[in-house]
Design an enzyme around this catalytic site. Structure first.
Site, PDB file in Angstrom:
ATOM      1  CB  SER A  88      -1.004   0.293   1.228  1.00  0.00           C
ATOM      2  OG  SER A  88      -1.567   1.344   1.296  1.00  0.00           O
TER       3      SER A  88
ATOM      4  N   GLY B 119       4.200   3.866   3.274  1.00  0.00           N
ATOM      5  CA  GLY B 119       3.768   2.679   2.583  1.00  0.00           C
ATOM      6  C   GLY B 119       4.237   1.475   3.397  1.00  0.00           C
ATOM      7  CE  LYS B 120       4.599  -1.739   8.268  1.00  0.00           C
ATOM      8  NZ  LYS B 120       5.556  -0.919   9.139  1.00  0.00           N
ATOM      9  N   GLY B 121       3.826  -3.058   3.219  1.00  0.00           N
ATOM     10  CA  GLY B 121       3.569  -4.382   2.291  1.00  0.00           C
ATOM     11  C   GLY B 121       3.459  -5.604   3.192  1.00  0.00           C
TER      12      GLY B 121
END
Ligand code: NAD
Length: 417
Positions: A60, A105-107
């Site tokens: 994201s 962001g992050k994943g």
């Protein structure tokens, strides 16, 4: 609180709470409550027995108004689209509150890494890196380690990216080992910002941190470093805990000896002459400073009624449920929020990225000095916002500071039709 504590809804509530104190158009706030884009993908990879498996993965990119998206990648069976969206949003506000030029962001990949061999994890990681390649980059989106990922996974992602791009780009990812372009001081960074947050808060309250008694829940990277650095300041560490339970010594525990004991035995329990206590006893202990440094939701509203510390500094992400937070605000307990207190980790990741771009290593002394400047400046900003706007607590103050910075960057860009 949001229905079923959906983290994405909790994030949106926190943004609304802070936005209520800002004069910002509704349309802009709506934009800041949702990610700019989310990559959701299948990763099909080969198991060691030759069979194929398909797993779900996400990245994201929540907001890039202040700089490249920044945030970790976690491997956990509980990873969902909403969790990744929420975590990416919290990264936006964490970077903004300490004023480093990143978005959020992050994943994640929805797997339990314990179920796979190293070779299988390498294949799925390289598969994810291939999917991520068009979205990430040194100036676009810079992932980092998170739950169940570390230097090994970061090196695989860096290598896949560099191979596909036919370049060298160490700044495409942070959290690397020193010899692969990592930074001095990264391992201690989160504990160090936690210590600095506590020191500044006590100073602001007109109290001496040297006279403070401290309890630390969670004795991993963040908790044990924070405890050692608070010990160095002269505070008295009376209790610590990990998932094995807690230990208590009213005369004070030596933080580094406890860390060595845990390294040898795997737990803090059983340490010397300290008395055994439960985690709930630690969390409700009558101390000056409580540092939750384990996992999210450690304190709920019921337990919050019994919290006896004067100050709570959140080393962990989200250790208080939103309801617990309300109870502590009502009871006059000072809560120093995670987005500020544990921001040392992402700040030194930022230093790592700068060093990668400069192709130049900083000394540890420089890292420590620059981190201290950033954390003390950020604290001043939070306190100014708290006092000038008569805000209910320091968390709302941190969000007001952060939201204002993101909104300014967006409005100054003027990028609407
Ligand atoms: P870690 O795995 O090194 O340590 C976690 C510790 O918590 C361990 O000692 C574990 O035994 C303990 N623990 C787990 N469940 C517990 C329970 N129920 N009661 C008491 N202790 C328990 O992890 P870490 O890197 O220190 O991260 C801790 C927290 O800090 C997490 O919320 C993480 O998101 C946050 N954080 C860490 C960093 C970082 O750079 N390490 C940066 C920002 C935020």
């Amino acid at each position: 609180m949001a229905d079923e504590a959906n983290p994405y809804e909790s994030l949106q509530e926190q943004i609304d709470d802070a936005a209520a104190y800002l004069d910002v158009e509704e349309g802009v706030i709506a934009r800041l409550k949702a990610p700019e884009r989310v990559l959701e993908t299948n990763l099909t990879f080969e198991r060691d027995d030759g069979s194929l498996e398909t797993v779900r993965a996400y990245r994201s990119q929540f907001n890039g108004d202040r700089g490249p998206y920044k945030g970790g990648i976690r491997y956990h069976p509980g990873v969902t689209r909403d969790e990744v969206k929420a975590l990416s949003g919290w990264m936006v506000y964490k970077c903004a509150v300490v004023d480093i030029p990143y978005g959020g962001g992050k994943g994640g990949i929805a797997i339990d890494p314990g179920d796979y061999s190293a070779a299988e994890l390498e294949r799925v990681t390289r598969g994810f890196a291939t999917e991520l390649r068009p979205f990430i980059g040194e100036d676009r989106d810079i992932p980092a380690p998170d739950v169940n990922t570390g230097q090994r996974e970061m090196n695989w992602i860096k290598d896949t990216y560099e191979t596909l791009e036919n370049t060298t780009a160490p700044g495409v990812i942070t959290g690397k080992a020193i010899d692969s372009g990592g930074s001095a001081g990264r391992v201690e960074a989160t504990g160090r910002s936690t210590m600095l947050a506590a020191r500044e808060t006590f100073d602001w309250l007109g109290r001496d941190i040297e006279d403070a008694t401290v309890a630390v829940q969670g004795y991993g990277n963040a908790g044990s470093v924070a405890a050692a650095l608070l010990d160095d300041l002269g505070a008295t560490l009376v209790a610590v805990s990990d998932s094995s339970g807690g230990i208590y010594d009213p005369d004070g525990l030596d933080a580094r000896t406890v860390k060595s004991y845990k390294a040898e035995t795997g737990a803090v329990s059983g340490y010397e002459t300290a008395e055994a206590i439960t985690n709930d006893e630690l969390l409700t202990m009558d101390v000056d400073l409580l540092v939750p440094a384990a996992l999210e939701n450690a304190v709920d509203a019921e337990l919050a009624v019994d919290v006896s510390a004067d100050v709570v500094v959140e080393a962990a992400n989200g250790p208080l449920t939103p309801d617990a937070d309300d109870v502590l605000t009502e009871r006059g307990v000072w809560v120093v929020p995670d987005v500020f207190a544990n921001a040392g980790g992402v700040t030194v990741s930022y230093f790592e990225w700068i060093q990668n771009r400069q192709r130049f290593h900083w000394t540890e002394e420089r890292v420590v000095d620059e981190l201290e400047r950033i954390i003390t400046d950020a604290f001043e900003g939070i306190i100014d916002a708290y006092e000038q706007n008569e805000l209910p607590n320091l968390r709302t103050a941190a969000y007001v500071v952060a939201l204002r910075r993101v909104v300014n960057a967006y409005e100054q860009g003027g990028n609407w039709p």
